[in-house]
Design an enzyme around this catalytic site. Structure first.
Site, PDB file in Angstrom:
ATOM      1  N   SER A 390      38.651 -79.990  -7.300  1.00 14.17           N
ATOM      2  CA  SER A 390      39.375 -78.727  -7.185  1.00 14.17           C
ATOM      3  C   SER A 390      40.877 -78.975  -7.204  1.00 14.17           C
ATOM      4  O   SER A 390      41.414 -79.383  -8.218  1.00 14.17           O
ATOM      5  CB  SER A 390      38.922 -77.967  -5.941  1.00 14.17           C
ATOM      6  OG  SER A 390      38.966 -76.580  -6.178  1.00 14.17           O
ATOM      7  N   LYS A 442      47.467 -41.291   2.823  1.00 22.72           N
ATOM      8  CA  LYS A 442      46.379 -41.954   2.105  1.00 22.72           C
ATOM      9  C   LYS A 442      45.293 -42.394   3.085  1.00 22.72           C
ATOM     10  O   LYS A 442      45.573 -42.992   4.129  1.00 22.72           O
ATOM     11  CB  LYS A 442      46.892 -43.172   1.344  1.00 22.72           C
ATOM     12  CG  LYS A 442      47.778 -42.829   0.143  1.00 22.72           C
ATOM     13  CD  LYS A 442      48.116 -44.074  -0.669  1.00 22.72           C
ATOM     14  CE  LYS A 442      46.862 -44.650  -1.308  1.00 22.72           C
ATOM     15  NZ  LYS A 442      47.190 -45.803  -2.193  1.00 22.72           N
TER      16      LYS A 442
END
Length: 611
Positions: A390, A442
């Protein structure tokens, strides 16, 4: 200057003066109480003591200087020097003491190769208090005679890997909310905390690597021990010393001094000389090393520089995170070293030795950029130790050439990210956390604004945005590997890299077939290639460089360091883990950036321990 700063610097000066003074003084030697003086000249048995382990790099001590525990590259240098001794050599035989050490598979494989070359010139006896899968491999191929202690054990039990799965504990028992995402169907880094067992993809990836490693392990052992049935016996232990001798896994049962006396008689040696490990004479000059530490230099220069990148990858080594301070490959320090090498005209080539399960995606990309700049000015050769997975693969891809052993692990090109939220768990015990968003218009504003909070689970919209961000990192990862692997007139496409991506891991041989590795070989082969690419003689000096701050930087505590010192009585979770399960530390450290604010990591798929 404040009084506090004055006192601190005065203390530094006093410590420095005391240290310099002590370098010039020696106490009375604590030798053995024997009336018989040991001979100082004459043919000798060279002793290689590996009982203390063979780390990729030695632990720093006072002033950031290296400790007495010798490193892997120094071991190879010691073995090479024995191989190259002339016919009038003073070392007529070699005794390798393994003790009960645990050495990584890839490092053991390279040790075996060097001992085999040495065995062609001298008798090489090897003694182990006990042997593991890896150390018996090194002894079987590289030693003329293998000894084990009478009360020891030969633990040749075949290779296996263990992965611990904790979903039921975390989710069902502790009621934690686990929000983890992966990019790459084979990645699987989150599986230990999101599943009760492996996915088919993760099982296939890991099993494939183990099959390749097993083949290389058996081939290495049978090349050295040619007795009938040895391949079957080596996977059917553990064995008592006597049974191991009957099966041909070892030659003799006895103590280290028994092995020494036998090889001494057979070789005509009259004394011993410890060349590596406990009791070996240090070749470096303490005062010179102190001067370099004061100047903040990365080490002695030479035509070939060896840089050791070991451990998990992180932006900083700060102790502010929940895991506490940790070592590894730190972006700031790594950058300092690479920039010094880029500017140093005396350095003609660089060898980067990598042993890393990955870590921070951001740090990996920044380091890759530094390495690519270096590569434009001088050859950069990468040597993979036990693992370049990785983030480790991210760094390795910047090399002109990549070398790996058959039992090295490479690949794991993928991204994982997420968090564990404790809100539901706290609700169970009567603790409620309320989020108050500034945007009251929101409905999902609270979830969005507090998405980093440990108290709040991700909603679907936030999870989608996190996935988008991780996908961008994954795409960048593929592009970086493709660009890095496109060298020496060769072009590697992003699509070609993608065929070996999605988190899959490979052994060195399969990595070579897929173009992730250029050559099968160890650190010595990588150094030889660096000399060749730079047009240097075969014996050109190799200087080990580090990424150390100057002495004053090291002794001037930051706020985080002072906080650590105040709380030193309370060990960090990482320190506790290091005592309880040291094999898990590199992998926990590689995903630790997620707990410290980063959204994505490039880390090895599992907390994998190959036995």
């Amino acid at each position: 200057m404040s009084a506090r700063s004055f006192l601190r610097r005065s203390a530094m000066a006093m410590a420095l003066l005391a240290s310099v003074t002590s370098f010039g003084c020696e106490g009375r030697p604590r030798g053995e109480r024997s009336s018989e003086a040991k001979p100082k000249t004459g043919p000798a048995v060279a002793v290689i003591d590996l009982a203390g382990g063979v780390p990729e790099k030695e632990a720093p001590s006072l002033f950031g200087m290296t400790g007495r525990k010798r490193s892997f590259d120094e071991l190879l240098r010691s073995l090479d020097e024995l191989v190259e001794e002339s016919d009038d050599r003073k070392h007529v035989a070699v005794l390798v003491k393994f003790g009960s050490s645990h050495i990584g598979a890839a490092r053991s494989q390279e040790i075996a190769e060097h001992l085999e070359k040495l065995r062609e010139k001298k008798k090489v006896f090897c003694h182990g208090d006990s042997f593991s899968n890896a150390t018996i491999m090194a002894a079987a191929r590289g030693c003329s005679s293998v000894w084990v202690a009478p009360a020891g054990e030969v633990e040749t039990v075949g290779l296996a890997a263990q992965v611990v799965y904790m979903r039921r504990l975390l989710a069902d028992e502790l009621h934690l909310s686990i929000d983890f995402l992966q990019i790459g169907k084979y990645k699987g880094a989150e599986e230990p905390i999101t599943r009760d067992g492996p996915s088919p993809e993760a099982r296939a990836s890991l099993t494939s690597v183990l099959v390749d490693m097993r083949k290389s392990w058996l081939d290495t052992i049978t090349k050295g021990r040619k007795q009938p049935g040895i391949a079957e016996a080596v996977e059917d232990g553990p064995y008592s010393p006597q049974r191991a001798k009957e099966l041909g896994l070892v030659d003799e049962v006895g103590y280290p001094d028994d092995a020494y006396n036998t090889i001494k008689e057979q070789s005509g040696a009259v004394r011993d000389e410890i060349l590596f490990g406990a009791g070996a004479e240090e070749k470096s000059d303490d005062f010179d090393e102190l001067v370099r530490a004061l100047a903040g230099e990365s080490g002695a220069t030479g035509p070939v520089a060896l840089v050791r990148a070991t451990g998990s990858i992180a932006m900083t080594s700060s102790g502010n995170g929940i895991f506490g301070g940790r070592g590894g490959i730190i972006e700031k320090e790594f950058d300092r070293t690479i920039r010094q090498l880029e500017k140093d005209d005396e350095v003609k080539a660089v060898v980067l030795r990598i042993d890393s399960p990955g870590g921070s995606a951001l740090a990996s990309d920044l380091m890759w950029h530094h390495l690519m700049k270096l590569r434009k000015k001088k050859p950069l050769v990468v040597s993979v130790g036990d693992m370049a997975a990785s983030g480790g693969m991210y760094l390795a891809s910047a090399g002109d050439f990549i070398f790996a052993e058959p039992m090295s692990i490479v690949g794991s090109i993928g991204v994982v990210g997420g968090k564990i939220a404790v809100g539901d768990a706290l609700e169970k015990i009567g603790v409620h956390a309320e989020t108050f968003p500034a945007n009251t218009q929101k409905a999902d504003a609270a979830a969005r604004a507090a998405h980093d909070s440990l108290f709040v689970k991700w909603d679907d919209a936030t999870r989608m945005r996190v996935r988008e961000s991780m996908t961008a990192v994954y795409d960048l990862f593929l592009s970086r590997v493709a660009e890095g692997r496109s060298t020496r007139g060769r072009t590697i496409t992003r699509e070609h890299v993608a065929e070996s991506a999605e988190g899959r891991i490979f052994g060195g041989e399969e990595g070579k077939r897929r173009g992730l590795v250029d050559e099968i070989g160890g650190l010595s082969a990588a150094i030889a290639k660096a000399r060749e690419l730079a047009g240097l003689p075969a014996d050109a000096h190799v200087a080990v460089v580090g990424s150390k701050p100057s002495l004053l930087e090291a002794l001037e505590p930051s706020g985080a360091a002072e906080e650590q010192m105040r709380s030193a009585a309370l060990p960090s979770p990482m320190a506790v883990l290091e005592r309880a399960a040291p094999d898990l530390v590199p992998f926990v450290a590689s995903v630790a950036p997620l707990a410290e604010g980063e959204r994505s990591v490039v880390a090895v798929p599992f907390a994998i321990t190959v036995r």
